[in-house]
Design a protein around this motif. Structure first.
Motif, PDB file in Angstrom:
ATOM      1  N   PRO A   1     -17.295 -30.924  33.082  1.00 36.24           N
ATOM      2  CA  PRO A   1     -17.213 -30.049  31.719  1.00 36.24           C
ATOM      3  C   PRO A   1     -17.944 -30.783  30.652  1.00 36.24           C
ATOM      4  CG  PRO A   1     -15.082 -30.535  32.945  1.00 36.24           C
ATOM      5  CD  PRO A   1     -16.198 -31.206  33.684  1.00 36.24           C
ATOM      6  N   GLY A   2     -18.322 -32.085  30.628  1.00 30.27           N
ATOM      7  CA  GLY A   2     -18.851 -32.683  29.541  1.00 30.27           C
ATOM      8  C   GLY A   2     -20.509 -32.697  29.818  1.00 30.27           C
ATOM      9  N   SER A   3     -20.914 -33.331  30.653  1.00 28.12           N
ATOM     10  CA  SER A   3     -22.275 -33.153  30.616  1.00 28.12           C
ATOM     11  C   SER A   3     -23.071 -32.384  31.432  1.00 28.12           C
ATOM     12  CB  SER A   3     -22.593 -34.578  31.692  1.00 28.12           C
ATOM     13  OG  SER A   3     -22.213 -34.669  32.934  1.00 28.12           O
ATOM     14  N   LYS A   4     -22.462 -31.091  32.039  1.00 25.19           N
ATOM     15  CA  LYS A   4     -23.060 -29.933  32.762  1.00 25.19           C
ATOM     16  C   LYS A   4     -24.301 -30.358  33.359  1.00 25.19           C
ATOM     17  CE  LYS A   4     -21.041 -26.749  29.703  1.00 25.19           C
ATOM     18  NZ  LYS A   4     -20.206 -26.905  28.260  1.00 25.19           N
ATOM     19  N   ARG A   5     -24.323 -31.077  34.060  1.00 26.86           N
ATOM     20  CA  ARG A   5     -25.618 -31.530  35.015  1.00 26.86           C
ATOM     21  C   ARG A   5     -26.633 -32.126  34.499  1.00 26.86           C
ATOM     22  NH1 ARG A   5     -25.750 -25.643  37.917  1.00 26.86           N
ATOM     23  NH2 ARG A   5     -27.966 -25.970  38.180  1.00 26.86           N
TER      24      ARG A   5
END
Lengths: 966, 586
Positions: A278-282
């Motif tokens: 959810p935070g770094s999104k790949r």
């Protein structure tokens, strides 16, 4: 509890009905044909489109028949009421086959295609196989036999990314990845027509461009145009042929989720990829994507070492660390093993551990528990931090346990505790999407939190007003709506001026102040003395700009502040943070989506290590050690009597060692010789210790002072949990076996504990985690099983179903009375002001490519190749006045020491100020820094001391060969 | 208009397009100062404007006007496209290279059509139109101390050096010859509210119309269609923009005709700038715009000067300005000089250029009428269309209809070039046949037999002599398998290799392809490669294989814009003529 995102498609009214391949579907207005078809399970081939990017419609592979004169690109064409769409058929497929062949005819041969020969997921070749259009050898059916072409060329200038322009199909996915995802703005199209190609900056070689090598373009590229180069000869192979390990990046506090693809025959990582979270999104940065090879360095410690008898009396062992031969240093910046290792002999684990236990216990018995101290590490796991502090507290009976948080956010923690009763961020970095205004205060996020910065830049493009306040005009300032170049060390004046104006304009949130804060009157009275004219004069920002910022902030529906070391690493660091807390509180900007306080944490586990009690004043979960009820709770849990007094901090321990207070130390993964201020003093302190045990993965500068050196495991070699800046607790998984006899850290701590009479019988990190959770209310409900692939935020009432609470303090603060305590702060100048003799201000910090004392990053091929040398950054005007040219050498001298290093002229510096990153031992910035500390957070003033800069002849040194790793 | 996640449906992503004001003006300024674009200036510009370097690279490598190396003292450009090629272009170009190739002071560049097909082969010296036969003299003059230097946007001085074209009185001009004071009569009447009631149409009550006597009724009655190529009914387009909700609205006059053989708009700009301006003003009043733009090719220096002079005159008379004729209305027209490239004539590419991006056509819909310049409703008409507006409003829709013959509507400007005795611009009744027009232009050059002709510019299919009696009008030409297109009749005499001529046209499209979409970028190149190799081998239409047919189909069906869709059309028309021995079939 989660923040409210923008309207999702599901909230849109579905009112457009069309038929696709004869099947009716009803979608929301604006839905593309491609998405509508996907809804029906109809797959349309596409090359230039990816769900992560907004469509551009250039490859034309997704064309469909809508009954018009020409076909329409399904990826970009919106559905219309009554549309009749045909997605397949002989005529359509014939065009797709021709388009495929058109692209294929200019591609490298599949046998040498950079993608097909590595990950083998070339999307164009997949289409070619589907259409039976195969280049050169192979089946010619389907192909109409177009003339072959090539010749746009190859660009090999980046150390880790290969560019093959021939393999480029100009789909613009890399352009959008660079612009819209990472917001680095490096790649575009150059030229026109058939000769068009992707270009970096002004069509420069990638390696010479402003590219920061985040690798997002590689992840985006569907063909062999942008591929990863193999590192250390470990071939990149298809994912299915490698073992993939889902884990977390070892570097910064952003804690990006990633996957390592491991070659088990070679016992090595082949490549890394960003993973959905959810935070770094790949997303990843250069360190995460390319900087993991340090762990494979042949310089890893693999056997316990004991200092030889003839290497006493103790002191530094190498010329560098002794401080000899300045200016003639061996380049490369790593401890010279040949010089240092002969002073140690190999030992068995038992001998080494017994020796440590025996010596430390003896010191404690003779001089009392206060003579023992331990430095843990923010690079180790929550479990290791917990065990380490338990060992020191319960095993040795002292609270003298600390770690490098002291050097980064200790002042923020002090201010946050006092103000809101919790040191963790009040919301996540991604919550910036909900903010109308964001202030980035003293944080060079593009270098230090690159992936978080990509979200900040992206939010700005979507409408968040970005205000950057920093003496250095860093890259993120290029994205700011307003950039305030304050004079170094004037933050309090700036924010007081801001609050003065906000109050004057009546833009405070009276209801919030009345209900949820205390001490507002005192704050208002103090900031009343900082009208923008006065504040502006102190901080060098025009009153008009101060007023503009005040109005923007005051009128924002949701405003958020992110800060970094520029706020905390001052003798007024706590005051600086107090101002930010007050700024948010008086405008009601805490406790709602898009608002709040976010000190960007530096190390991958600095949040978790602090949470787990690796700080002298708190037990785990910030339970003050000097509160009897806490002491009793932990005595009961650990079965030992505990020290009722706060322990010493990192800086105080060093000082204490000089005066015979602390005599024996255990250091796990810390390297104070480079990281602490005023190295000359640290050298004396380390030399003065009666006994020092160092547990690390490399022979560090600090290890030169050790009696015993233990070979530890790197992050990649063990399981454990790590808590990122967002309060996200994630599982780090073992990727490789430790080399030689190296052991995982929690086991070493356990062995030592058992030897000093504190029995520990843990079988796994998850068992340790369960114990710490039982003692840490904020971590309640978390367990290894429940963390899932992407970790969980704490607090988390229901980890089985929820990602956790994003926004804290929605109803009350964590203070005893539930209110935010406003603490007014007078501006005070830094301790050592420039003088005639030392006219410059020295600022220190990090570079994107390097990490702290460089022991990891300087052993990474990519990172060391990109930035191999120590550099002092000077403003062009200052450089000209001093007669210093770009790339020449300068001597920087403070009252405490002197270093010589290369000069980079940079328009990003404040005039009268210079910047030296502290990673480079051959030009160690901390020889110059001052060891004055903030009275509350005890954090040193790394960001301000007075220096002199003068040109010098380039030192005669052998040319630097990049990468110590062979 | 519905938005999904903040985006207008159909509006493609901003790949490689930085938001913010256009940097083209700043690049022009640097080039004006230095004669070229030195790297350090570009780096400084990027830093000062906080815009990425790649954006600058994208622009300077896309637009031929920009240069990244210092210019030679003298820059000669020579056109190599169809009309000029038919006049021994290849040999002339070879001779010019021979003459000046080794001269360090001189740079010779072959360029796409510069719109001076009536003086073939067309050339410029330091951006000033020149006649090839006089090249020596012009070069000597430029070489002399104080001669005009190359580089930078051509200056007013350079432009005025070219002989100002004589102004003739054309049948589309409602104002008496020599009576300049009577100009702008329609605009005056509109602002005075005295446009005849018959001219107004009952439209929905719309703020954009602001109670002005709407011209739409007359326009509808006239049946005027866009003269830029597509022939879209003008009144319908105006009405569409007028009824859009977005504000502000813009009017753009597209003066970027750049198709080989096409130069009628140039003539109109030079000789009737007052009609163009008045047409724009009428459009602005009708749709409710305050701002109009002339988007003009940079090769049209002298014509731009004429237009600017007319603008200044109109401003002096308060026909333009903050308070037009005391009406309290603001009407402004500015000139945007194109940094070059045929593709900018495509309306969405033109908008991209004006917004400061690479001139790459957008995926459509949305169309400019709803989502145009800076996302606002935008009315775009060609020079000829706008120049027809005043006479229609002055004399009525029926008058306009009556001007045509054989069922044609109105008047038509046509540029005649190629192997013709008197190349130039002719204003004839719509419906005039090619035979009549060729006669008017003095017949095929040197009395030769006609082999083929393109009735509507480079993108129109070739027709044969048996189709000389097809009226030059939208439908009859479409029925004959070609089109009225850009209003450029190119005449090819017997003895010309028609496949080579068509391949020359294809080369133009290949060179002018923006490179955005795969079929056009790659297809035009491969097709040209196949045909060139075939011609070099001495092959003819009979030797052309199915690959060309397939490429044509793919380019036509899948390209984003008209350029790619029609690029192989002329070639196919020649193949149809020569493979079967008959002319283009419908």
């Amino acid at each position: 509890m989660a923040t409210a995102p923008a309207a999702t498609p599901s909230e849109l009214i579905e009112n457009v009905t069309l038929r696709i391949d004869g099947r009716a579907v009803t979608v929301a207005d604006g839905t593309t044909i491609l998405d509508a078809a996907a809804r029906l399970g109809i797959e349309i081939p596409v090359l230039c489109h990816d769900e992560r990017y907004d469509p551009v419609g250039v490859c034309r592979m997704c064309v469909v028949d809508i009954g018009a004169r020409v076909y329409a690109a399904a990826c970009v064409r919106p559905c219309e009421e009554g549309m009749e769409v045909t997605t397949t058929g002989e005529r359509l497929e014939r065009q797709r086959a021709t388009l495929t062949e058109l692209l294929l005819s200019d591609q490298p041969d599949p046998a040498s295609d950079p993608k097909e020969t590595t990950t083998a997921d070339n999307e164009l070749l997949a289409l070619a196989r589907r259409y039976g259009v195969v280049k050169r050898d192979g089946l010619p059916e389907g192909a109409i036999g177009l003339p072959l072409g090539s010749g746009r060329g190859i660009d090999d200038s980046n150390p880790v990314i290969a560019v093959n322009h021939d393999a480029c199909i100009l789909c613009d996915r890399c352009v959008r990845a660079c612009d819209d995802i990472q917001n680095n703005d490096v790649i575009g199209r150059s030229g026109k027509g058939y000769t068009t190609r992707i270009a970096f900056d002004l069509n420069d070689p990638m390696g010479d461009s402003s590219c920061v090598t985040c690798g997002e373009c590689v992840a985006a590229c569907p063909t062999g145009a942008l591929t990863n180069k193999p590192l250390h000869g470990v071939p990149i192979r298809p994912r299915s042929e490698l073992r993939s390990v889902d884990t977390v990046c070892p570097y910064c506090g952003v804690g990006c989720a990633l996957t390592y693809h491991v070659d088990d025959q070679r016992h090595a990582i082949a490549f890394a990829e960003g993973r959905e979270q959810p935070g770094s999104k790949r997303r990843l940065c250069v360190k995460g994507r390319y900087g993991w090879d340090y762990a494979a360095s042949p310089q890893r410690l693999t056997v316990p070492l004991i200092r030889r008898e003839d290497s006493y009396p103790k002191g530094p062992l190498s010329g560098d660390v002794k401080g000899e031969g300045r200016g003639m240093r061996k380049p490369g910046g790593l401890v010279d093993y040949d010089e240092v290792l002969p002073h140690f002999r190999e030992a068995s684990w038992d001998e080494a551990l017994d020796l440590i236990a025996h010596r430390l216990v003896a010191i404690r018995d003779q001089h009392g528990p206060g003579a023992i101290a331990g430095f843990g590490s923010a690079k180790c796991s929550n479990e290791e931090a917990y065990l380490f502090q338990k060992l020191i507290r319960a095993g040795f009976g002292t609270n003298n346990v600390d770690h490098c948080t002291r050097l980064c956010h200790a002042s923020s923690v002090a201010a946050l505790f006092e103000g809101v009763g919790s040191a963790a961020v009040s919301t996540t970095y991604g919550d910036i999407v909900n903010a109308d205004v964001a202030i980035l205060a003293g944080t060079n996020t593009t270098a230090n939190h690159p992936v978080a910065s990509s979200f900040f830049k992206q939010a700005r493009r979507r409408g968040t007003k970005l205000i950057v306040v920093d003496p250095r005009r860093e890259r993120v300032a290029d994205h700011a709506d307003i950039y305030c170049q304050i004079k170094p060390g004037t933050d309090v004046a700036f924010y007081n001026g801001l609050m003065h104006e906000i109050i004057a304009l009546g833009l405070v949130d009276r209801e919030f102040i009345a209900r949820r804060t205390s001490n507002y009157e005192a704050l208002a009275e103090l900031v009343g003395q900082y009208p923008p004219e006065r504040a502006g004069q102190i901080c060098g920002v025009s009153p008009a700009v101060l007023r503009e910022v005040a109005r923007l902030w005051g009128e924002a529906g949701a405003a958020i502040v992110f800060w970094g070391m520029g706020i905390s690493q001052h003798t007024t660091g706590t005051d600086n943070a107090r101002c930010l807390i007050a700024l948010c509180a008086i405008t009601g900007n805490v406790g709602r989506p898009g608002t709040g306080l976010h000190p960007l944490r530096g190390q991958n586990n600095v949040q978790g290590a602090s949470d787990a009690g690796l700080i002298p004043m708190f037990y785990p979960d910030y339970q003050p050690v000097d509160k009897p009820v806490n002491q009793q709770r932990f005595e009961a849990a650990w079965g030992r009597e505990l020290d009722p007094k706060r322990g010493l901090t990192v800086t105080e321990i060093v000082a204490s060692a000089l005066t015979g207070g602390v005599r024996g130390m255990y250091m796990m993964g810390e390297n104070p010789f480079l990281s602490d201020p005023n190295i000359n003093k640290v050298r004396k302190a380390l030399s003065a210790l009666e006994f020092l045990a160092v547990q690390d993965i490399f022979l560090t500068e600090t290890a030169e002072f050790a009696d015993v050196v233990l070979p530890a495991s790197s992050y990649l070699e063990k399981d454990g949990t790590y808590t990122n800046t967002d309060r996200r607790v994630q599982l780090g998984r073992k990727v490789l076996d430790p080399p030689g006899q190296a052991r995982v850290d929690w086991e070493v701590i356990q062995e030592l504990a058992n030897r000093i009479g504190l029995p520990m019988r843990y079988d796994s990190p998850s068992e340790i985690f369960d114990e710490l959770v039982s003692l840490m209310p904020n971590y309640t409900n978390l367990s290894y099983d429940k963390l899932g692939p992407t970790g969980k935020l704490y607090p988390n009432p229901d980890p089985a179903h929820s990602d956790g609470i994003v926004v804290l303090f929605q109803e009350r603060f964590n203070t005893d009375d539930g209110k935010a305590h406003l603490v007014p702060a007078e501006w005070m100048p830094p301790r050592e002001l420039p003088s005639e003799e030392f006219p410059f201000v020295l600022n220190t910090g990090r570079l994107l490519e390097h990490w702290h004392t460089g022991s990891m990053t300087r052993r990474s091929y990519a990172l060391d190749t990109i930035v191999p040398n120590a550099i002092v950054y000077l403003h062009p005007g200052d450089a000209e006045r001093l007669g210093i040219a770009d790339g020449s050498f300068a001597r920087v001298t403070s009252r405490r020491g002197s270093i010589e290093l290369r000069v980079s002229i940079s328009h990003r510096e404040t005039p009268g100020s210079c910047f030296v990153p502290f990673h480079f031992r051959e030009a160690a910035a901390n020889l110059l820094t001052i060891d004055e500390i903030d009275p509350f957070g005890k954090i040193p003033e790394f960001k301000f001391c007075a220096v002199r800069v003068e040109p010098v002849q380039a030192p005669v040194v052998p040319a630097r060969t990049p990468a110590a790793v062979s | 208009m519905a938005r999904t996640n903040g985006r207008i449906p159909g509006v493609e992503a901003r790949a490689g397009r930085s938001p913010g004001p256009s940097l083209i003006r700043s690049l022009n300024a640097i080039q004006r100062e230095h004669g070229w674009l030195p790297r350090e200036q570009l780096v400084r510009l990027a830093r000062d404007t906080r815009r990425p370097l790649y954006e600058l690279e994208g622009l300077i490598s896309f637009y031929p006007h920009f240069r990244t190396t210092p210019p030679a003292k003298i820059e000669i450009t020579v056109c190599r496209d169809l009309s000029c090629w038919l006049h021994g272009g290849d040999e002339r170009i070879a001779r010019i290279h021979e003459l000046y190739g080794d001269d360090a002071e001189i740079e010779v560049r072959e360029v796409s059509c510069i719109g001076r097909c009536d003086r073939p082969p067309a050339a410029t010296v330091n951006e000033r139109p020149a006649v090839v036969s006089e090249l020596n003299d012009v070069v000597r003059e430029a070489r002399a101390p104080g001669g005009a230097h190359a580089g930078g946007l051509r200056t007013g001085q350079a432009a005025s050096c070219a002989a100002a074209p004589a102004r003739r009185h054309w049948p589309n001009d409602p104002y008496p010859e020599g009576a300049d004071a009577s100009h702008y009569g329609v605009v005056r009447a509109m602002l005075a509210g005295s446009l005849r009631p018959a001219d107004t149409i009952e439209l929905v009550e719309h703020s954009g119309l602001r109670g002005m006597g709407a011209a739409l009724g007359t326009l509808k009655e006239s049946g005027l269609r866009g003269m830029g190529g597509a022939g879209f009914p003008t009144a319908a387009k105006w009405e569409l923009v007028a009824t859009q909700e977005g504000e502000p609205k813009y009017v753009i006059c597209n003066a970027d005709e750049s198709e080989p053989g096409t130069f009628k708009d140039r003539q109109i700009l030079a000789e009737q700038p007052h009609l163009v301006i008045e047409g724009m003003l009428i459009a602005m009043l009708t749709i409710g715009a305050e701002q109009g733009w002339l988007f003009v090719r940079h090769e049209y220096g002298p014509e731009e000067e004429a237009f600017r002079a007319e603008l200044a005159g109109a401003r002096a008379q308060a026909i333009l300005g903050e308070n037009v004729l005391g009406s309290g209305r603001r009407l402004e027209i500015d000139v945007f000089t194109s940094p070059g490239g045929y593709i900018l004539g495509e309306e969405s590419a033109l908008l991209e250029c004006m917004e400061g991006h690479r001139g790459e056509p957008r995926n459509k819909p949305p169309f400019p009428a709803t989502y145009g310049l800076w996302g606002k409703p935008t009315l775009m008409n060609s020079v000829e269309t706008l120049a027809a507006i005043p006479v229609i409003l002055e004399r009525g829709g029926q008058w306009w209809r009556d001007q045509g013959v054989r069922g044609g509507v109105g008047l038509k400007f046509l540029a005649v070039s190629g192997q013709i005795a008197n190349p130039g611009v002719y204003c004839v009744p719509m419906g005039t046949t090619a035979r009549e027009l060729i006669e008017l232009a003095g017949g095929v050059a040197d009395g030769a037999e006609l082999q083929a002709f393109q009735p509507g510019g480079a993108s129109s299919n070739f027709l044969g002599p048996e189709q000389l009696d097809v009226p030059l009008d939208f439908k009859p030409l479409a029925d004959a398998g070609s089109m009225l297109g850009s209003g450029a009749l190119v005449v090819i005499a017997e003895g010309t290799n028609l496949l080579a001529a068509a391949t020359n046209v294809l080369r133009f499209f290949r060179d002018e392809s923006c490179g955005k979409c795969v079929p056009c970028r790659t297809g035009s190149h491969k097709a040209h490669q196949i045909l060139t190799e075939l011609l070099e081998r001495g092959g003819g239409a009979g030797d052309v294989d199915q690959r060309i047919d397939q490429l044509e189909e793919t380019m036509r069906l899948t390209s984003i814009c008209g350029l790619g869709q029609v690029a192989l059309g002329p070639v196919m028309s020649v193949l149809r003529m020569q493979r079967t021995g008959t002319a283009a079939a419908p």
